[in-house]
Design a protein around this motif. Sequence first.
Motif, PDB file in Angstrom:
ATOM      1  N   LYS A   1       0.825  -1.211   0.000  1.00  0.00           N
ATOM      2  CA  LYS A   1       0.000   0.000   0.000  1.00  0.00           C
ATOM      3  C   LYS A   1       0.855   1.254   0.000  1.00  0.00           C
ATOM      4  CE  LYS A   1      -3.433   2.407   2.853  1.00  0.00           C
ATOM      5  NZ  LYS A   1      -3.946   3.210   1.792  1.00  0.00           N
ATOM      6  N   TYR A   2       1.867   1.279   0.862  1.00  0.00           N
ATOM      7  CA  TYR A   2       2.645   2.505   0.997  1.00  0.00           C
ATOM      8  C   TYR A   2       3.806   2.612   0.015  1.00  0.00           C
ATOM      9  CZ  TYR A   2      -0.105   3.653   5.031  1.00  0.00           C
ATOM     10  OH  TYR A   2      -1.158   3.974   5.852  1.00  0.00           O
ATOM     11  N   THR A   3       4.209   1.539  -0.633  1.00  0.00           N
ATOM     12  CA  THR A   3       5.294   1.647  -1.609  1.00  0.00           C
ATOM     13  C   THR A   3       4.806   1.649  -3.043  1.00  0.00           C
ATOM     14  OG1 THR A   3       5.645  -0.745  -1.629  1.00  0.00           O
ATOM     15  CG2 THR A   3       6.969   0.546  -0.086  1.00  0.00           C
ATOM     16  N   VAL A   4       3.557   1.186  -3.293  1.00  0.00           N
ATOM     17  CA  VAL A   4       3.068   1.123  -4.665  1.00  0.00           C
ATOM     18  C   VAL A   4       1.816   1.973  -4.865  1.00  0.00           C
ATOM     19  CG1 VAL A   4       2.181  -0.401  -6.475  1.00  0.00           C
ATOM     20  CG2 VAL A   4       4.055  -1.158  -5.034  1.00  0.00           C
ATOM     21  N   THR A   5       0.768   1.713  -4.102  1.00  0.00           N
ATOM     22  CA  THR A   5      -0.498   2.368  -4.402  1.00  0.00           C
ATOM     23  C   THR A   5      -0.537   3.848  -4.017  1.00  0.00           C
ATOM     24  OG1 THR A   5      -1.461   1.605  -2.326  1.00  0.00           O
ATOM     25  CG2 THR A   5      -1.811   0.235  -4.252  1.00  0.00           C
ATOM     26  N   GLU A   6       0.017   4.204  -2.881  1.00  0.00           N
ATOM     27  CA  GLU A   6      -0.005   5.621  -2.487  1.00  0.00           C
ATOM     28  C   GLU A   6       0.819   6.498  -3.444  1.00  0.00           C
ATOM     29  OE1 GLU A   6      -1.938   7.096  -0.253  1.00  0.00           O
ATOM     30  OE2 GLU A   6      -2.842   5.163   0.206  1.00  0.00           O
ATOM     31  N   PRO A   7       2.060   6.113  -3.822  1.00  0.00           N
ATOM     32  CA  PRO A   7       2.777   6.931  -4.816  1.00  0.00           C
ATOM     33  C   PRO A   7       2.048   6.990  -6.162  1.00  0.00           C
ATOM     34  CG  PRO A   7       4.316   5.502  -3.694  1.00  0.00           C
ATOM     35  CD  PRO A   7       2.940   5.084  -3.268  1.00  0.00           C
TER      36      PRO A   7
END
Length: 76
Positions: free
Chosen positions: A35-41
């Motif tokens: 979530k924090y390394t792929v979807t949020e960026p």
Amino acid sequence: MSLPKPVMRGLLGKRLRFHLPIAFTLSLAAAIAFKYTVTEPRKQAYADFYKQYDATKEFNAMREAGIFESVRPSGE
């Protein structure tokens, strides 16, 4: 002297009590990391792109380039 018999009764339950919390914790950690390394960026990149995106300007540029067959360039 012989080898002791392996304990088979309750083996699955015993192993599940040990491995299930580990598997759950690792899967939760993987989901949070994704979530924090792929979807949020990715969401931020889309938001930044569409803040300054002008669809009319893009359409006119493609029309002038002759991409559309049903739309004539404005000079004709």
